[in-house]
Design an enzyme around this catalytic site. Structure first.
Site, mmCIF file in Angstrom:
data_model
loop_
_atom_site.group_PDB
_atom_site.id
_atom_site.type_symbol
_atom_site.label_atom_id
_atom_site.label_comp_id
_atom_site.label_asym_id
_atom_site.label_seq_id
_atom_site.Cartn_x
_atom_site.Cartn_y
_atom_site.Cartn_z
ATOM 1 C CE LYS A 35 25.616 -1.525 15.738
ATOM 2 N NZ LYS A 35 25.666 -2.557 16.792
ATOM 3 C CE1 TYR A 264 -8.067 3.960 9.599
ATOM 4 C CE2 TYR A 264 -5.779 4.695 9.687
ATOM 5 C CZ TYR A 264 -6.910 4.351 8.961
ATOM 6 O OH TYR A 264 -6.881 4.389 7.582
#
Length: 369
Positions: A35, A264
């Site tokens: 999956k 950041y």
């Protein structure tokens, strides 16, 4: 030149891990779970890497059809079954097995007119409370299915919530098995106890010894462990090999002084003079943005750690103790040499998520040896 970020899929490791699953399956047949595009590895690669499996299991109907179109002739199981009446003719046409886990699905099956019989896995909810019929309701569900002429074999299935824990405080595997056996016995006349059964996920295969007709290993096939908890057994200790290696390079270096900040938000402040390496990989590539300082990274084969906040296209690492590091130095983010479970644990997630999050923009190549 392309950006120096590359994911390598190791088909030989996939084959090795499948053999390990079969060795732990106690003679049961193996559904290789593919999956989520085979946990980010690609359906086509998974079909070849797991060619020795007895069947493939997934949740996406269209991907199941794609497997048939690619040439897979052995069984395919839809783990969540079908989602609409229009899925049923597709299942019959392509010979897909389907999980049946609710009354609504039984009603759709009862109303269907199918050209071929389909085999189903009747799912029992033994305490996980996600999908399935309770043990008290499973006999009635079985009787309605068995009365339908277009239903072939019926396999009993359940899913374990805590098989990866040695001593869970709630819902141990043994309790789920007691409920499963009670539900099977309720079908009556010895029928339920003689039905084929599908029980074990990766944790069940690796840590428990249950008699079953089918097992459904997932994460272990891709070289990860079912639990990322501290103190858990490593993939290497289980004899598993990594099937995906994510590599990049250093693309820039900054020498900064004590008190300078990185990235950041300026959340990392250098305690002393350090050398900062910039790596061509970021959260747009699937690397977790929330990965904290110290998340392990290999540079030129030397273990170091993440510093600063992960950016969209870049992340930064401490090169202070990596002799000879330079622009172009090889970086391993996870895979061979850097277990994905370690990276996931440091980032507060699990290896499954890292594999599945690999972004489409990351080039992928295969390595068979």
């Amino acid at each position: 030149m392309p950006r120096p970020l590359l994911a390598t899929i190791h088909l030989d490791a996939m084959q090795h891990n499948l053999a390990r699953a079969r060795a732990g399956a106690r003679g049961a047949k193996v559904w290789a779970v593919v999956k989520a595009n085979a946990y980010g590895h690609g359906l086509e690669r998974a079909m070849r890497g797991f060619a020795g499996a007895d069947g493939l299991a997934l949740v996406e109907v269209d991907y199941a059809v794609r497997l048939r179109e690619l040439g897979w002739t052995k069984p395919i199981l839809l783990l969540e079954g079908f989602f609409d009446a229009s899925d049923l003719p597709v299942m019959a046409q392509y010979g897909l097995n389907g999980s049946v886990h609710c009354e609504e699905q039984i009603a759709l099956l009862a109303a269907a007119r199918l050209p071929h019989a389909i085999d189903v896995h009747l799912k029992m909810n033994t305490g996980m409370n996600r999908l399935g019929f309770t043990p008290d309701a499973v006999a009635g569900a079985y009787a309605r299915l068995r009365a339908m002429p277009h239903i072939g074999t019926i396999t009993l299935m359940t899913h374990f919530a805590n098989a990866d824990e040695a001593a869970p405080t709630r819902l141990p595997l043994e309790q789920q098995m007691l409920r499963f056996e009670a539900g099977a016995a309720s079908i009556g006349a010895g029928v339920g106890t003689s039905l084929p059964r599908s029980l074990c996920n990766s944790a069940g295969v690796l840590l428990h010894h249950l008699d079953s007709d089918w097992v459904r290993p997932g994460i272990m096939l891709y070289g990860g462990t079912p639990s990322g908890a501290p103190g858990g057994t490593s993939a290497q200790a289980f004899g598993l090999l990594p099937t995906m290696t994510l590599r990049s390079s250093i693309i820039g270096i900054q020498d900064i002084a004590a008190g300078e900040v990185v990235g950041y938000g300026s959340r990392y402040e250098a305690a002393g003079n350090i050398k900062v390496g910039v790596v061509a990989c970021g959260y747009a590539d699937g690397y977790p943005r929330h990965a904290p300082e110290g998340t392990p990274v290999l540079v030129d084969g030397v273990r170091t750690g993440l510093i600063g906040r992960v950016s969209m296209d870049m992340l930064m690492v401490d090169l202070t103790h990596v002799p000879g590091a330079k622009v172009g130095s090889a970086v391993t983010l996870w895979g061979q040499g850097m277990p994905i479970d370690e990276v996931a644990l440091a980032a507060g997630t699990i290896g499954y998520e890292l594999m599945c999050a690999l972004a489409p923009r990351v080039p992928v190549v295969e390595a068979t040896q």
